[in-house]
Design a protein around this motif. Structure first.
Motif, PDB file in Angstrom:
ATOM      1  N   PRO A  14       0.805  -1.226   0.000  1.00  0.00           N
ATOM      2  CA  PRO A  14       0.000   0.000   0.000  1.00  0.00           C
ATOM      3  C   PRO A  14       0.835   1.272   0.000  1.00  0.00           C
ATOM      4  O   PRO A  14       0.352   2.332  -0.398  1.00  0.00           O
ATOM      5  CB  PRO A  14      -0.826  -0.130   1.290  1.00  0.00           C
ATOM      6  N   THR A  15       2.096   1.201   0.446  1.00  0.00           N
ATOM      7  CA  THR A  15       2.938   2.404   0.484  1.00  0.00           C
ATOM      8  C   THR A  15       3.677   2.644  -0.824  1.00  0.00           C
ATOM      9  O   THR A  15       4.448   3.583  -0.927  1.00  0.00           O
ATOM     10  CB  THR A  15       3.955   2.278   1.631  1.00  0.00           C
ATOM     11  N   GLN A  16       3.478   1.765  -1.820  1.00  0.00           N
ATOM     12  CA  GLN A  16       4.246   1.860  -3.069  1.00  0.00           C
ATOM     13  C   GLN A  16       3.390   2.314  -4.243  1.00  0.00           C
ATOM     14  O   GLN A  16       3.623   1.909  -5.376  1.00  0.00           O
ATOM     15  CB  GLN A  16       4.875   0.493  -3.389  1.00  0.00           C
ATOM     16  N   LEU A  17       2.404   3.179  -3.983  1.00  0.00           N
ATOM     17  CA  LEU A  17       1.525   3.628  -5.064  1.00  0.00           C
ATOM     18  C   LEU A  17       2.313   4.330  -6.157  1.00  0.00           C
ATOM     19  O   LEU A  17       2.088   4.096  -7.354  1.00  0.00           O
ATOM     20  CB  LEU A  17       0.434   4.552  -4.504  1.00  0.00           C
ATOM     21  N   GLN A  18       3.264   5.211  -5.783  1.00  0.00           N
ATOM     22  CA  GLN A  18       4.005   5.961  -6.804  1.00  0.00           C
ATOM     23  C   GLN A  18       4.842   5.014  -7.662  1.00  0.00           C
ATOM     24  O   GLN A  18       4.905   5.160  -8.889  1.00  0.00           O
ATOM     25  CB  GLN A  18       4.908   7.019  -6.141  1.00  0.00           C
ATOM     26  N   GLN A  19       5.492   4.027  -7.028  1.00  0.00           N
ATOM     27  CA  GLN A  19       6.279   3.063  -7.803  1.00  0.00           C
ATOM     28  C   GLN A  19       5.372   2.284  -8.760  1.00  0.00           C
ATOM     29  O   GLN A  19       5.745   2.004  -9.899  1.00  0.00           O
ATOM     30  CB  GLN A  19       7.005   2.088  -6.870  1.00  0.00           C
ATOM     31  N   CYS A  20       4.158   1.905  -8.290  1.00  0.00           N
ATOM     32  CA  CYS A  20       3.233   1.149  -9.137  1.00  0.00           C
ATOM     33  C   CYS A  20       2.793   1.972 -10.344  1.00  0.00           C
ATOM     34  O   CYS A  20       2.733   1.472 -11.466  1.00  0.00           O
ATOM     35  CB  CYS A  20       2.026   0.705  -8.319  1.00  0.00           C
ATOM     36  N   LEU A  21       2.464   3.274 -10.118  1.00  0.00           N
ATOM     37  CA  LEU A  21       2.016   4.119 -11.237  1.00  0.00           C
ATOM     38  C   LEU A  21       3.113   4.262 -12.282  1.00  0.00           C
ATOM     39  O   LEU A  21       2.845   4.234 -13.497  1.00  0.00           O
ATOM     40  CB  LEU A  21       1.580   5.491 -10.702  1.00  0.00           C
ATOM     41  N   SER A  22       4.376   4.396 -11.833  1.00  0.00           N
ATOM     42  CA  SER A  22       5.489   4.500 -12.785  1.00  0.00           C
ATOM     43  C   SER A  22       5.655   3.197 -13.560  1.00  0.00           C
ATOM     44  O   SER A  22       5.885   3.193 -14.773  1.00  0.00           O
ATOM     45  CB  SER A  22       6.781   4.845 -12.036  1.00  0.00           C
ATOM     46  N   TRP A  23       5.528   2.092 -12.860  1.00  0.00           N
ATOM     47  CA  TRP A  23       5.641   0.772 -13.514  1.00  0.00           C
ATOM     48  C   TRP A  23       4.522   0.580 -14.529  1.00  0.00           C
ATOM     49  O   TRP A  23       4.739   0.137 -15.648  1.00  0.00           O
ATOM     50  CB  TRP A  23       5.568  -0.300 -12.426  1.00  0.00           C
TER      51      TRP A  23
END
Length: 754
Positions: free
Chosen positions: A654-663
C-alpha cells in the motif's frame, strides 16, 4: 484399468452400425467443474482403481443429468442399475491391485469404502464389497484406526493392511531414542539414534531432521535433511548422521522424527518425535566449560564374551575443563539422569577448549542377551558447565550370543511375478542347530552381482522369530512397481550377526534370476498440439490428439475447458467435448472448436483426453494440455485502477503507489490491455496470467520481513511501520542494509536502517 460398462456401450454402437462419424461432438450442461489441487503426495505407482471399476453405492452409474451418454431421446435406453453387482470372480479378467494409492482430490477420510477397496483385492475379507462395508463399522477401534492410517498413507499395500489384523504386541514401535548436534564452524552434524522397541519388524521408513521449528513436526511434514532405511528388526537400533554445511549464524530449535511419511503401522504412534535441541552457529563458543559425549561404540569379542565400549568426549566450551569421569551403563531402558552412577567408569583428563579425548571400558564375561547401553560424561555434575543437557549418548544395542548350538539356514528361496510389476519373494528359514536361535532378521537383495556379506543390509527385511531346534518359518516379501529387466536376487538371514551360531557361513541363499517384463501392451493418448487464437469476442481452438501406444484406443472423450484456474482433474467434464470412437496405434486426429460471444477478460484454457479414464494407458500423466492464455480486449482502464488490483493481489504494498504508477505507465500496449481486462474480470489469477514485466525490487518489504524472521528483532505487528520508515531512507542506507542482509548480519541491518 478401463471402465468396463462404458466400453460395452461403445462396442454396441459400433456393432449396430449406427452411422455416427468417428468424432461425435456436443456440449455438456450441468454444474460447473470444481477446481482444486490434489492435497496428498503420492510417491508410488498409480494402480488406484478408478471410479466405476467396482459397482458400489455412489459410483458413476447412473450418469448425472446432462452427461454425455446417452443423448436425450436417443434410441438406446439402458437397463435400470442392479441393486448390487459383486466384482468378477478371482482370476477373471479383472486384475487385483497390489497397491492402492490414496483417493483422489481432497484430504483422505479413511472411509469404509476406501478400506474395502484395499481389503477385498488383498483377500483380507471373507465376503465381497457389500459384506466388507457392512462389517467395517464394527471392527475394533484399534484395527479401524490402523486401516485408516494404511489407506491414507503415501504407500498403502496388502502387507501393511494385513499387519492391522495382527496382535498389537507384534507390531513395531519406532522411537527416536536420542538426538544431538555438534557444531564445527558453520557445519552442524546431527546424530539421531532410532530404535524399534516393538516386537515386530518395521518396513521401509525415513529419519527426518528439521533445522528450525517453533513446534514439533507432524506426520506428512518432511525435514530439510533425511535418510531412508529398508527396515529395522524388533529390538534393533541404528544411528543416523546428517550434516548441514554452511549454516548461517544464529540460534536454531532443531527436531528429529522417524517415519514422517506415516507408512509404518506401529503399536505406539506418539513417540516418533524428539526435540527441540538448541543449536547455536556463529559467534564465540559457549562461555565456560561444555563437555559433550560425541560417540559411543560397542564391540563384542571372544568365545567368553567381552564388550569393549569406546567413547569420544570433547570440550566445546571457551574454558579448560578439569579432570572428571565418564560412566558406562550396561543396560537401561532410558537415558541415565544426572546423579546416577554407571556400571563402569573411566577417567577423563583435563581438556582445553576444542580438545577431545578417546576413552574405553571393557566388560568381561557378559551373559548372552541383548543390552541397551548408554554413556554419560560427568554424571555426578562435579564440573560446572554452560550446558548440562548434552552429556549423554545412547542407546547402543549390544547383542551377546544366544543359546549355544543354534544354526540358521535358508532352506528355500523362490520368486514369483504378480500383477506384471510385483515380485513376491518367498523365503523359508530353518534352525538346523541344537539350541534355540533368538529373534533376528531376514534381508532380501534385489540385484547383486555377488553374494552379500555379513553386515550388508538388503533392500527389504522381515522379522524372524525365535526358532526352536528343527523349527522353520516362511516369510513373504513384496517388491512393487519393479522396472522391466533381469535381476539377480539374494537372501541372507541374520546379516548383523545378532545370533551366535555354530556355523556362520551358511546364512546366504541365491542367486535366483527374476525376469520382469513390465506391463502389457497399452495405448498412450496425449494432446500433442493445443492452440488458442482470438478474433474479436471469439477464441478458436485447434487440438491434435495422438495415440503413441502399441494398441488402439476406443470410446474416449476429448474435453475443452474455456477458463480454469488450474489443470482439470480426471472425471471433470469440460465446456465442450468430442467423443472419439476409435484411434489406432500411432495415429493422430485433428479437432477444432470455438468459444463465441465471450466477455472481456483473461481466459486460461485447458484440454484433456480420456477424461473419464475409460482407456488403460501406459502413461496416465500426459492427458492434459494447457493453460493457453487468451485476452478478450475491452476498454483500456487507467493506471490507478490497475494499481488498485495489483496492490490487492500483493504485487505492490500500500505504500508503493508511486512506484506502481510509474511501472504501469511503462507497460507495453499488449500488457496494458491484458491488465485492463484483468481489472474488468476482477481477479488476481487473471492478472498473473498476463505475464507482466516484474515490478521494481521491493527492498523495504524484503528487509523488514528479514528482521521479523529469521532475525527475530522486529514484532510482526510492526511490519508496515518498518516499511513506511524504510522507504523514506536515503539510497546509501538501503544499500548498507542490503549488504548486511546478504552476509546474514541481523544487527548490522538494524544499524544501517535506524
Amino acid at each position: 484399468m478401463s471402465r468396463v460398462l462404458g466400453l460395452t456401450f461403445v462396442l454396441a454402437l459400433v456393432a449396430a452400425g449406427c452411422g455416427r462419424s468417428p468424432a461425435l461432438s456436443g456440449s455438456d450442461g450441468g454444474p460447473p467443474a470444481v477446481d482444486g489441487p490434489r492435497s496428498e503426495r503420492w510417491v508410488g505407482p498409480d494402480l488406484r482403481p478408478r471410479p466405476g471399476d467396482f459397482w458400489v453405492p455412489g459410483d458413476w452409474w447412473p450418469p448425472p443429468p446432462g452427461d454425455w451418454w446417452p443423448p436425450p431421446g436417443d434410441w438406446w435406453q439402458p437397463p435400470p442399475p442392479p441393486d448390487f453387482a459383486p466384482p468378477p470372480p478371482p482370476h477373471d479378467f479383472w486384475p487385483k491391485p497390489d497397491v492402492l494409492p490414496p483417493p483422489g482430490d481432497g484430504p483422505c477420510a479413511g472411509s469404509c469404502a476406501q478400506i474395502c477397496n484395499l481389503l477385498v483385492p488383498c483377500g483380507l475379507t471373507s465376503g465381497g464389497y457389500g459384506k466388507c462395508q457392512n462389517d467395517c463399522a464394527s471392527l475394533p477401534p484399534d484395527q479401524l484406526a490402523c486401516l485408516k492410517k494404511v489407506v491414507c498413507s503415501s504407500q498403502p499395500s496388502c502387507p501393511l493392511a494385513k499387519g492391522c489384523f495382527g496382535t498389537p504386541g507384534l507390531q513395531p514401535d519406532l522411537v527416536v531414542s536420542s538426538f544431538n548436534a555438534a557444531v564445527t564452524g558453520s557445519t552442524v552434524t546431527y546424530t539421531v539414534v532410532t530404535c524399534n522397541k516393538g516386537q515386530g519388524a518395521a518396513g521401509n521408513f525415513y529419519v527426518d531432521v528439521y533445522y528450525n521449528r517453533t513446534s514439533a513436526p507432524g506426520v506428512g511434514d518432511f525435514g530439510e535433511l533425511y535418510q531412508d532405511y529398508p527396515g529395522l528388526a524388533a529390538g534393533a537400533c541404528l544411528t543416523t548422521t546428517l550434516t548441514r554445511p554452511s549454516t548461517p549464524s544464529g540460534s536454531y530449535a532443531s527436531w528429529a522424527q522417524v517415519d514422517a511419511d506415516g507408512v509404518v503401522a506401529e503399536s505406539v504412534e506418539s513417540n516418533n518425535v524428539s526435540g527441540p535441541i538448541k543449536v547455536v552457529v556463529g559467534g564465540p563458543p559457549p562461555l565456560g566449560v561444555d563437555l559433550v559425549l560425541t560417540s559411543l561404540k560397542a564391540t563384542v569379542s571372544g568365545t567368553i564374551a567381552s564388550v569393549t565400549y569406546q567413547m569420544q568426549i570433547c570440550n566445546q566450551g571457551s574454558a579448560a575443563s578439569p579432570a572428571t569421569e565418564a560412566h558406562v551403563f550396561y543396560h537401561l531402558s532410558g537415558a541415565p539422569p544426572a546423579g546416577q552412577k554407571g556400571d563402569a567408569t573411566t577417567t577423563v583428563p583435563a581438556l582445553q577448549p576444542g580438545a577431545c579425548t578417546n576413552r574405553s571400558v571393557v566388560r568381561n564375561g557378559v551373559p548372552a542377551g541383548s543390552y541397551s547401553s548408554w554413556a554419560r560424561v560427568d554424571p555426578l555434575n562435579t564440573v560446572p558447565e554452560s550446558n548440562e543437557t548434552n552429556n549423554t549418548f545412547g542407546p547402543v544395542l549390544v547383542t551377546v550370543g544366544t543359546a549355544p548350538g543354534a544354526d540358521l539356514t535358508i532352506k528355500s528361496f523362490t520368486s514369483q511375478i504378480q500383477s506384471q510389476t510385483t515380485v513376491r519373494y518367498q523365503v523359508q528359514v530353518c534352525n538346523s542347530g541344537t539350541g534355540a536361535s533368538g529373534a533376528t532378521a531376514l534381508h532380501v537383495y534385489y540385484n547383486r552381482g555377488s553374494a552379500p556379506t555379513a553386515g550388508q543390509s538388503g533392500e527389504q527385511l522381515a522379522a524372524v522369530p525365535n526358532l526352536a531346534p528343527g523349527a522353520c518359518t516362511t516369510q513373504n516379501l513384496y517388491r512393487y512397481g519393479t522396472p522391466s529387466g533381469t535381476y539377480t536376487s539374494w537372501a541372507q538371514v541374520d546379516p548383523q550377526n545378532q545370533v551366535s551360531e555354530t556355523n556362520e557361513a551358511n546364512n546366504v541363499a541365491g542367486p535366483i534370476t527374476v525376469v520382469v517384463s513390465g506391463p502389457a501392451q497399452q495405448a498412450n493418448l496425449a494432446i500433442t498440439q493445443f492452440t488458442a487464437t482470438v478474433s474479436g469476442t471469439t477464441i478458436s481452438y485447434t487440438l491434435s490428439v495422438c495415440n503413441s501406444g502399441t494398441v488402439s484406443a476406443s470410446g474416449f472423450r476429448v474435453d475443452l475447458y474455456y477458463n480454469r484456474t488450474g489443470a482439470p482433474p480426471v472425471g471433470t467434464l469440460g465446456d465442450a467435448y468430442d467423443l472419439i470412437l476409435s484411434l489406432a496405434a500411432g495415429a493422430c486426429l485433428a479437432l477444432n472448436r470455438s468459444a463465441t460471444n465471450l466477455k472481456a477478460g483473461v481466459y486460461s484454457s485447458w484440454a484433456q483426453v480420456d477424461t473419464l479414464n475409460v482407456v488403460s494407458e501406459s502413461n496416465e500423466q500426459n492427458n492434459v494440455a494447457g493453460p493457453r492464455v487468451s485476452v478478450i480486449a475491452g476498454p483500456v482502464v487507467d493506471c490507478g485502477a490497475i494499481c488498485a488490483l495489483a496492490t490487492s493481489c500483493g504485487v505492490f504494498t500500500p505504500t508503493q503507489l508511486q512506484q506502481c504508477l510509474s511501472w504501469c505507465a511503462s507497460l507495453p500496449t499488449a500488457s496494458r490491455q491484458c491488465a485492463s481486462a484483468a481489472v474488468q474480470s476482477g481477479g488476481c489469477t487473471a492478472l498473473k496470467a498476463c505475464n507482466l514485466p516484474p515490478p521494481p525490487p521491493q527492498v523495504c518489504p524484503d528487509l523488514c520481513s528479514y528482521l521479523i524472521s529469521p532475525c527475530n528483532l522486529l514484532p510482526s505487528g510492526q511490519y508496515w511501520t518498518c516499511v513506511g520508515a524504510c522507504e523514506n531512507l536515503t539510497p546509501d542506507k538501503l544499500q548498507c542494509a542490503q549488504d548486511a542482509k546478504a552476509k546474514g548480519q541481523c544487527m548490522q541491518v538494524v544499524s544501517c536502517l535506524f
